[in-house]
Write an enzyme that holds these catalytic residues in place. Structure first.
Site, PDB file in Angstrom:
ATOM      1  N   GLY A  11       0.832  -1.208   0.000  1.00 17.28           N
ATOM      2  CA  GLY A  11       0.000   0.000   0.000  1.00 17.28           C
ATOM      3  C   GLY A  11       0.862   1.251   0.000  1.00 17.28           C
ATOM      4  O   GLY A  11       0.517   2.260   0.626  1.00 17.28           O
ATOM      5  N   ALA A  12       1.968   1.200  -0.722  1.00 16.92           N
ATOM      6  CA  ALA A  12       2.983   2.269  -0.631  1.00 16.92           C
ATOM      7  C   ALA A  12       2.882   3.302  -1.751  1.00 16.92           C
ATOM      8  O   ALA A  12       3.766   4.145  -1.895  1.00 16.92           O
ATOM      9  CB  ALA A  12       4.380   1.660  -0.583  1.00 16.92           C
ATOM     10  N   ARG A  14       0.817   5.684  -1.806  1.00 18.80           N
ATOM     11  CA  ARG A  14       0.436   6.987  -1.221  1.00 18.80           C
ATOM     12  C   ARG A  14       0.334   6.849   0.302  1.00 18.80           C
ATOM     13  O   ARG A  14       0.534   5.765   0.856  1.00 18.80           O
ATOM     14  CB  ARG A  14      -0.889   7.440  -1.808  1.00 18.80           C
ATOM     15  CG  ARG A  14      -2.049   6.553  -1.375  1.00 18.80           C
ATOM     16  CD  ARG A  14      -3.370   6.998  -1.962  1.00 18.80           C
ATOM     17  NE  ARG A  14      -4.467   6.442  -1.205  1.00 18.80           N
ATOM     18  CZ  ARG A  14      -5.659   6.122  -1.696  1.00 18.80           C
ATOM     19  NH1 ARG A  14      -5.898   6.294  -2.976  1.00 18.80           N
ATOM     20  NH2 ARG A  14      -6.602   5.636  -0.927  1.00 18.80           N
ATOM     21  N   ASP A  61      -2.220  -7.436  -5.728  1.00 16.13           N
ATOM     22  CA  ASP A  61      -3.342  -7.362  -4.791  1.00 16.13           C
ATOM     23  C   ASP A  61      -2.978  -8.245  -3.606  1.00 16.13           C
ATOM     24  O   ASP A  61      -2.878  -9.468  -3.743  1.00 16.13           O
ATOM     25  CB  ASP A  61      -4.610  -7.881  -5.488  1.00 16.13           C
ATOM     26  CG  ASP A  61      -5.813  -7.919  -4.557  1.00 16.13           C
ATOM     27  OD1 ASP A  61      -5.665  -7.636  -3.346  1.00 16.13           O
ATOM     28  OD2 ASP A  61      -6.916  -8.250  -5.053  1.00 16.13           O
ATOM     29  N   VAL A  62      -2.750  -7.630  -2.445  1.00 10.60           N
ATOM     30  CA  VAL A  62      -2.284  -8.418  -1.290  1.00 10.60           C
ATOM     31  C   VAL A  62      -3.286  -9.500  -0.880  1.00 10.60           C
ATOM     32  O   VAL A  62      -2.895 -10.501  -0.275  1.00 10.60           O
ATOM     33  CB  VAL A  62      -1.936  -7.530  -0.072  1.00 10.60           C
ATOM     34  CG1 VAL A  62      -0.760  -6.616  -0.361  1.00 10.60           C
ATOM     35  CG2 VAL A  62      -3.147  -6.750   0.446  1.00 10.60           C
ATOM     36  N   SER A 140      -4.499  -0.101  14.306  1.00 12.93           N
ATOM     37  CA  SER A 140      -5.171   1.204  14.373  1.00 12.93           C
ATOM     38  C   SER A 140      -5.754   1.365  15.771  1.00 12.93           C
ATOM     39  O   SER A 140      -6.064   0.364  16.444  1.00 12.93           O
ATOM     40  CB  SER A 140      -6.311   1.232  13.347  1.00 12.93           C
ATOM     41  OG  SER A 140      -7.162   2.337  13.582  1.00 12.93           O
ATOM     42  N   TYR A 152     -13.567  -3.112  10.236  1.00 10.76           N
ATOM     43  CA  TYR A 152     -12.202  -2.570  10.306  1.00 10.76           C
ATOM     44  C   TYR A 152     -11.608  -2.758  11.708  1.00 10.76           C
ATOM     45  O   TYR A 152     -10.426  -3.126  11.845  1.00 10.76           O
ATOM     46  CB  TYR A 152     -12.273  -1.089   9.929  1.00 10.76           C
ATOM     47  CG  TYR A 152     -10.967  -0.350   9.841  1.00 10.76           C
ATOM     48  CD1 TYR A 152     -10.177  -0.409   8.693  1.00 10.76           C
ATOM     49  CD2 TYR A 152     -10.536   0.467  10.887  1.00 10.76           C
ATOM     50  CE1 TYR A 152      -8.994   0.313   8.598  1.00 10.76           C
ATOM     51  CE2 TYR A 152      -9.364   1.194  10.799  1.00 10.76           C
ATOM     52  CZ  TYR A 152      -8.590   1.114   9.657  1.00 10.76           C
ATOM     53  OH  TYR A 152      -7.420   1.837   9.572  1.00 10.76           O
ATOM     54  N   ALA A 155     -10.623  -6.313  12.132  1.00 12.36           N
ATOM     55  CA  ALA A 155      -9.414  -6.608  11.359  1.00 12.36           C
ATOM     56  C   ALA A 155      -8.177  -6.033  12.054  1.00 12.36           C
ATOM     57  O   ALA A 155      -7.129  -6.692  12.132  1.00 12.36           O
ATOM     58  CB  ALA A 155      -9.538  -6.038   9.944  1.00 12.36           C
ATOM     59  N   LYS A 156      -8.298  -4.812  12.573  1.00 12.46           N
ATOM     60  CA  LYS A 156      -7.134  -4.159  13.184  1.00 12.46           C
ATOM     61  C   LYS A 156      -6.787  -4.783  14.539  1.00 12.46           C
ATOM     62  O   LYS A 156      -5.612  -4.798  14.936  1.00 12.46           O
ATOM     63  CB  LYS A 156      -7.371  -2.650  13.308  1.00 12.46           C
ATOM     64  CG  LYS A 156      -7.370  -1.931  11.959  1.00 12.46           C
ATOM     65  CD  LYS A 156      -6.143  -2.290  11.117  1.00 12.46           C
ATOM     66  CE  LYS A 156      -5.814  -1.270  10.048  1.00 12.46           C
ATOM     67  NZ  LYS A 156      -4.700  -1.703   9.173  1.00 12.46           N
TER      68      LYS A 156
HETATM   69  N1  NAD Z   1      -4.996   7.333   8.034  1.00 13.34           N
HETATM   70  C1  NAD Z   1      -5.258   6.976   9.284  1.00 13.34           C
HETATM   71  O1  NAD Z   1      -5.719   7.796  10.095  1.00 13.34           O
HETATM   72  C2  NAD Z   1      -4.983   5.570   9.760  1.00 13.34           C
HETATM   73  C3  NAD Z   1      -5.175   5.291  11.107  1.00 13.34           C
HETATM   74  C4  NAD Z   1      -4.926   4.014  11.589  1.00 13.34           C
HETATM   75  C5  NAD Z   1      -4.498   3.036  10.718  1.00 13.34           C
HETATM   76  N2  NAD Z   1      -4.320   3.303   9.395  1.00 13.34           N
HETATM   77  C6  NAD Z   1      -3.863   2.215   8.535  1.00 13.34           C
HETATM   78  O2  NAD Z   1      -2.667   2.591   7.893  1.00 13.34           O
HETATM   79  C7  NAD Z   1      -2.600   1.968   6.620  1.00 13.34           C
HETATM   80  C8  NAD Z   1      -2.394   3.001   5.531  1.00 13.34           C
HETATM   81  O3  NAD Z   1      -3.471   3.925   5.578  1.00 13.34           O
HETATM   82  P1  NAD Z   1      -3.543   5.275   4.710  1.00 13.34           P
HETATM   83  O4  NAD Z   1      -4.288   6.247   5.531  1.00 13.34           O
HETATM   84  O5  NAD Z   1      -2.197   5.605   4.170  1.00 13.34           O
HETATM   85  O6  NAD Z   1      -4.533   4.778   3.544  1.00 13.34           O
HETATM   86  P2  NAD Z   1      -4.636   5.177   1.996  1.00 13.34           P
HETATM   87  O7  NAD Z   1      -6.023   4.814   1.596  1.00 13.34           O
HETATM   88  O8  NAD Z   1      -4.175   6.580   1.758  1.00 13.34           O
HETATM   89  O9  NAD Z   1      -3.573   4.195   1.322  1.00 13.34           O
HETATM   90  C9  NAD Z   1      -3.768   2.796   1.334  1.00 13.34           C
HETATM   91  C10 NAD Z   1      -3.023   2.195   0.162  1.00 13.34           C
HETATM   92  O10 NAD Z   1      -3.259   0.767   0.199  1.00 13.34           O
HETATM   93  C11 NAD Z   1      -3.486   0.348  -1.128  1.00 13.34           C
HETATM   94  N3  NAD Z   1      -4.263  -0.883  -1.165  1.00 13.34           N
HETATM   95  C12 NAD Z   1      -5.573  -1.059  -0.842  1.00 13.34           C
HETATM   96  N4  NAD Z   1      -5.954  -2.321  -1.060  1.00 13.34           N
HETATM   97  C13 NAD Z   1      -4.863  -2.986  -1.526  1.00 13.34           C
HETATM   98  C14 NAD Z   1      -4.630  -4.322  -1.936  1.00 13.34           C
HETATM   99  N5  NAD Z   1      -5.612  -5.236  -1.916  1.00 13.34           N
HETATM  100  N6  NAD Z   1      -3.382  -4.676  -2.365  1.00 13.34           N
HETATM  101  C15 NAD Z   1      -2.388  -3.745  -2.406  1.00 13.34           C
HETATM  102  N7  NAD Z   1      -2.552  -2.459  -2.021  1.00 13.34           N
HETATM  103  C16 NAD Z   1      -3.778  -2.073  -1.588  1.00 13.34           C
HETATM  104  C17 NAD Z   1      -4.255   1.507  -1.779  1.00 13.34           C
HETATM  105  O11 NAD Z   1      -4.221   1.427  -3.195  1.00 13.34           O
HETATM  106  C18 NAD Z   1      -3.529   2.716  -1.195  1.00 13.34           C
HETATM  107  O12 NAD Z   1      -2.452   3.123  -2.001  1.00 13.34           O
HETATM  108  C19 NAD Z   1      -3.888   1.146   6.465  1.00 13.34           C
HETATM  109  O13 NAD Z   1      -3.664  -0.173   6.877  1.00 13.34           O
HETATM  110  C20 NAD Z   1      -4.817   1.850   7.431  1.00 13.34           C
HETATM  111  O14 NAD Z   1      -5.840   1.005   7.838  1.00 13.34           O
HETATM  112  C21 NAD Z   1      -4.566   4.562   8.898  1.00 13.34           C
END
Ligand code: NAD
Length: 251
Positions: A11-12, A14, A61-62, A140, A152, A155-156
């Site tokens: 998920g890197a 962005r 796709d993970v 999370s 969610y 899962a977390k």
């Molecule tokens: N933003 C927050 O406040 C927050 C808080 C707690 C936890 N998180 C966790 O941190 C992680 C990153 O979050 P973020 O805010 O950067 O989200 P984001 O939506 O900006 O980025 C997530 C990335 O994961 C990729 N992705 C989604 N499904 C995928 C798949 N099946 N295979 C490969 N890539 C996939 C997306 O294309 C995207 O680039 C996530 O696990 C999220 O649950 C985020």
């Protein structure tokens, strides 16, 4: 022979994953920038290579085992054997329980839990072989319970149990596993949440910040810093832990 370590960050393309990938590259690792669409990884890869680092884009796709196995083979062939994995890919499908569909439930479980399982399983043999490895999983604060996120949050919370068991099973091979549980981090994920509840993102962030002891929302670099610590050489005695990176205490 190169001593450069290789990391996979899922998920890197962005958000948090991109910041983690850049930070690990700054730390000297070669980084596989993995996301659903390889083209979407271009900005992260360019930022790393422009800064003098080494990175490749990997589309996968993970949630799909075959896709992950092919991706890890590509990483081995083009970058090196991965001994660091950051399971960051994630999605939300928020709704109150009575409105949540089975598809919403399954999609979230598939990306977070099956995804982390697939990637970790495919990479662990390289860690065991190297007698060294670092696994970092994104949990999370929602793991503690959050309205509208029964899928969610489950899962977390699951990511935390997954992490602790990895720590127990793989510790003898020099592999640590830890989880980061972020609070509110400013990314497209939280922007989408603001949109869903009909609040401008700036107002949404200000409201969140007012409830956070350090009086600000988090940024992806806050999480990247913690990941950098967990994957460091000196953190070899830190394993099976969950660190809440939320600007204040959580339990
Ligand atoms: N933003 C927050 O406040 C927050 C808080 C707690 C936890 N998180 C966790 O941190 C992680 C990153 O979050 P973020 O805010 O950067 O989200 P984001 O939506 O900006 O980025 C997530 C990335 O994961 C990729 N992705 C989604 N499904 C995928 C798949 N099946 N295979 C490969 N890539 C996939 C997306 O294309 C995207 O680039 C996530 O696990 C999220 O649950 C985020």
């Amino acid at each position: 022979m190169s001593t450069q370590k290789t990391a996979i960050v899922t998920g890197a393309a962005r958000g948090i994953g991109a910041a983690v990938a850049k930070r690990l590259a700054d730390d000297g690792l070669a980084v596989a920038v993995l996301d659903l669409d390889a083209d979407a990884c271009a900005d992260t890869v360019k930022a790393i290579t422009d800064a003098g680092g080494k990175a490749i884009a990997v589309g996968a796709d993970v949630a799909d085992e075959a896709s992950v196995n092919a991706a890890v083979e590509k990483v081995v062939a083009e970058l090196g054997k991965p001994t660091v994995v950051v399971n960051n890919a994630g999605i939300t499908r928020d709704n109150l329980l009575f409105k949540m569909t089975v598809d919403d439930w399954d999609a979230v479980m598939a990306v977070h839990l099956r995804g982390a399982f697939n990637v970790t399983k495919a990479a662990q043999k390289y860690m065991v072989e190297a007698e060294w490895g670092r696994i970092v999983n994104l949990s999370s604060t929602s793991a503690l319970g959050n309205r509208g996120q029964v899928n969610y949050s489950a899962a977390k919370a699951g990511m935390q149990g997954f992490t602790k068991t990895l720590a127990i099973e793989l510790g003898r091979f020099g592999v640590t596993a830890n989880a980061i549980a972020p609070g509110f981090i400013e990314t497209e994920m939280t922007a989408a949440t603001a949109e869903r509840v009909g609040v401008p993102f700036e107002d949404f962030k200000r409201a969140a910040a007012s409830q956070i002891p350090v009086n600000r929302v988090g940024v992806p670099e806050d999480i990247a810093h913690t990941a950098s610590f967990f994957i460091s050489e000196g953190a070899g005695f830190v394993s099976g832990q969950v660190v809440y990176v939320a600007g204040g205490p959580k339990d």
